[in-house]
Design a protein around this motif. Structure first.
Motif, PDB file in Angstrom:
ATOM      1  N   LEU A 170       0.820  -1.444  -0.110  1.00  0.00           N
ATOM      2  CA  LEU A 170      -0.286  -0.066   0.357  1.00  0.00           C
ATOM      3  C   LEU A 170       0.617   0.739   0.016  1.00  0.00           C
ATOM      4  N   THR A 171       2.273   1.280   1.243  1.00  0.00           N
ATOM      5  CA  THR A 171       2.891   2.710   0.595  1.00  0.00           C
ATOM      6  C   THR A 171       4.087   2.672  -0.416  1.00  0.00           C
ATOM      7  N   PRO A 177       4.002   6.725  -7.410  1.00  0.00           N
ATOM      8  CA  PRO A 177       3.930   7.889  -7.939  1.00  0.00           C
ATOM      9  C   PRO A 177       4.603   9.489  -8.239  1.00  0.00           C
ATOM     10  N   LEU A 178       4.013   9.344  -6.550  1.00  0.00           N
ATOM     11  CA  LEU A 178       5.297  10.763  -6.205  1.00  0.00           C
ATOM     12  C   LEU A 178       6.382  10.592  -6.410  1.00  0.00           C
ATOM     13  N   ILE A 179       7.008   9.239  -6.017  1.00  0.00           N
ATOM     14  CA  ILE A 179       8.864   9.566  -5.994  1.00  0.00           C
ATOM     15  C   ILE A 179       9.321   9.581  -7.383  1.00  0.00           C
ATOM     16  N   SER A 180       8.530   9.195  -8.298  1.00  0.00           N
ATOM     17  CA  SER A 180       8.607   9.183  -9.905  1.00  0.00           C
ATOM     18  C   SER A 180       7.968  10.658 -10.220  1.00  0.00           C
ATOM     19  N   ASN A 232      11.235  15.818 -11.641  1.00  0.00           N
ATOM     20  CA  ASN A 232      11.044  16.597 -11.847  1.00  0.00           C
ATOM     21  C   ASN A 232      12.690  17.232 -11.614  1.00  0.00           C
ATOM     22  N   ALA A 233      13.859  16.116 -11.558  1.00  0.00           N
ATOM     23  CA  ALA A 233      15.044  16.219 -11.063  1.00  0.00           C
ATOM     24  C   ALA A 233      15.901  16.786 -12.147  1.00  0.00           C
ATOM     25  N   ASP A 234      14.982  15.509 -13.170  1.00  0.00           N
ATOM     26  CA  ASP A 234      15.441  15.471 -14.333  1.00  0.00           C
ATOM     27  C   ASP A 234      15.133  16.556 -15.036  1.00  0.00           C
TER      28      ASP A 234
END
Length: 138
Positions: A112-113, A119-122, A127-129
């Protein structure tokens, strides 16, 4: 997190920076060395040395840039792709073994985590890229 990465990673065949670089080339396709350096957050001379080592090992190759005859692109070789595929298989096996140390409830909580967090980490990675692509290249 550190324990999981250490347990899942096999650094015997590739350094972390080499593995990250090869994964990016694999994901994004042939890429200019300057762009690769910027996206990986390293200097162009450092990336040049890393690519030369990977090239000598037969894991990446330099290709002519069809848009700029003076530049080259870095691409993954069949041998490099096979190495990445094998590393992925090994990580999956190790993760499956590690998962057996959790109870069924803990496994469900982790699932579940991941459903919420992935999706948030993706998005953070994207954003970093994007930010790296907008930085001036030395």
């Amino acid at each position: 997190m550190d324990l999981t990465i250490r347990f899942l990673s096999d650094r015997a065949d590739l350094s972390a920076s080499a593995a990250f670089t090869m994964n990016r080339v694999c994901r994004e396709g042939p890429i200019r060395l300057t762009t690769l350096a910027a996206r990986e957050g390293v200097s162009q001379p450092s990336m040049t040395q890393l690519v030369q080592r990977l090239e000598r090992a037969g894991l990446v190759t330099r290709l002519a840039d069809p848009d700029d005859g003076r530049a080259c692109l870095v691409g993954i070789t069949e041998q490099g792709q096979a190495l990445l595929d094998e590393r992925k298989r090994m990580r999956r096996e190790r993760l499956a073994a590690l998962m057996t140390t959790l109870t069924a409830d803990e496994q469900m909580q982790l699932w579940l985590t991941a459903r919420v967090g992935f999706p948030l980490i993706s998005q953070l990675v994207a954003n970093a890229d994007c930010a790296a692509a907008q930085r001036p290249i030395d």
